[in-house]
Design an enzyme around this catalytic site. Structure first.
Site, mmCIF file in Angstrom:
data_model
loop_
_atom_site.group_PDB
_atom_site.id
_atom_site.type_symbol
_atom_site.label_atom_id
_atom_site.label_comp_id
_atom_site.label_asym_id
_atom_site.label_seq_id
_atom_site.Cartn_x
_atom_site.Cartn_y
_atom_site.Cartn_z
ATOM 1 C CG HIS A 171 -0.204 0.126 2.534
ATOM 2 N ND1 HIS A 171 0.487 -0.931 3.090
ATOM 3 C CD2 HIS A 171 -0.060 1.166 3.404
ATOM 4 C CE1 HIS A 171 1.028 -0.551 4.231
ATOM 5 N NE2 HIS A 171 0.724 0.720 4.447
ATOM 6 C CG ASP B 96 1.740 5.108 4.794
ATOM 7 O OD1 ASP B 96 1.355 3.932 4.928
ATOM 8 O OD2 ASP B 96 2.831 5.528 5.226
ATOM 9 C CG HIS C 257 5.130 1.029 2.910
ATOM 10 N ND1 HIS C 257 4.494 2.171 2.478
ATOM 11 C CD2 HIS C 257 4.621 0.774 4.151
ATOM 12 C CE1 HIS C 257 3.652 2.595 3.401
ATOM 13 N NE2 HIS C 257 3.696 1.752 4.432
#
Length: 321
Positions: A107, A109, A263
């Site tokens: 994803h 953030d 990440h």
């Protein structure tokens, strides 16, 4: 300009790429909010070039001094829109594995809001003896890897991102407490936001794929086609050639350009304890290749949505970005 800065580093500072396409460790800097301008310029130039930068041994940092690092990367910190900040802090989000703080999926953030954070600053506090690494992916090289035909298609696509997804389906082994915490905290307010699948980085001008696990659907496509196309593009992002993996030590700090990366926190440490603390930096609304801006489709408090569902009505508060 940025490359000139990195070609003439101040004495004692060195930069060491960790992988071929993303990630570099910076040595010789003790992080603080009042570093001299020449050092700040090096950090920012390396951050934009390498997408994620790492600093070992920053054990002098506490929550307050971590919050002060925000000025190296932007104007102000922002709290998470739904999760609670750590007690005694203004902006620190603590991810504690003993309290459901595991996010083992790819994803970017907070993309369920329009102006999602431009930077995330993560500090290792308690690290397992083995496991608990984090992996980042370069969404610009992923875009570049697409065939010309796929690039042209991706540049026309928009996707709806939301923080309300099927947590239990993604994590079938999740304990009931983690599921309850997700439902009560992370989705206390439900957001839906429409982003371009390809956005133009506001500082580098590079084109990036904007995807990840908050994507609910690709606009205008049947559900099956949306899933297939999402998987095709997302697999380019997470190709091993586009990634860097960091083995944490207590006191490490990682800072990533949240506009240029995805990440994944690897959940491979069983019952060992892992605590990391994150501060995020305010961002701007993404812009597509043709100049259109992302927009919020809806934002509604969960208790209102639940009440409306019980009454058989639809509750939606529409906001235009």
């Amino acid at each position: 300009m940025s490359q000139n800065i990195l070609d003439n580093l101040p004495q004692g500072i060195s930069i060491h790429p960790v992988a071929g396409r993303i990630g570099a460790e910076i040595r010789g800097i003790t992080l603080s909010g009042d570093l001299p301008a020449e050092v700040r310029n090096v950090i920012r130039a390396a951050w934009l070039k390498y997408k994620v930068i790492f600093f070992r041994g920053q054990t002098h940092l506490d929550d307050a001094s971590q919050e002060q690092l925000v000025g190296l990367f932007g104007d102000k910190a922002v709290p998470h829109p739904t999760a609670h900040t750590k007690e005694g802090t203004s902006y620190v989000l603590e991810l504690d594995s003993h309290r459901g703080g595991r996010a083992n999926s790819w994803h970017t953030d907070v993309t369920f809001v329009d102006a999602y954070p431009q930077a995330s600053i993560l500090r290792g506090v308690t690290i397992p003896e083995a496991g608990g690494d984090t992996v980042w992916a370069n969404t610009h090289t992923a875009y570049n890897d697409l065939s010309p035909e796929l690039r042209e298609l991706a540049e026309k696509l928009w996707a709806v991102h939301t923080n309300e997804y099927d947590y239990a389906a993604r994590k079938p082994q999740a304990d009931p407490e983690a599921l309850k915490r997700y439902q009560e905290v992370f989705t206390s307010t439900v957001y839906e936001t429409e982003h371009p699948v390809v956005h133009v980085h506001p500082e580098t001008g590079e084109r990036h794929l904007l995807l990840g696990h908050f994507v609910k659907r690709i606009v205008g496509l049947p559900a099956a086609d949306s899933r297939h196309l999402f998987n095709l593009l997302q697999n380019h992002v997470t190709s091993l050639e586009n990634t860097v993996r960091w083995r944490w030590q207590p006191g490490d700090v990682a800072v990533w350009d949240n506009r240029a990366t995805q990440h994944y926190a690897v959940d491979d440490y069983a019952d060992a304890h892992r605590v990391v603390r994150r501060v995020t930096v305010d961002g701007t609304v993404p812009v597509s290749v043709d100049g259109r801006r992302s927009r919020t489709l809806s934002k509604v408090a969960k208790h209102k949505a639940d009440s409306a569902a019980n009454e058989g009505t639809a509750a939606r508060e529409t906001a235009v970005a």
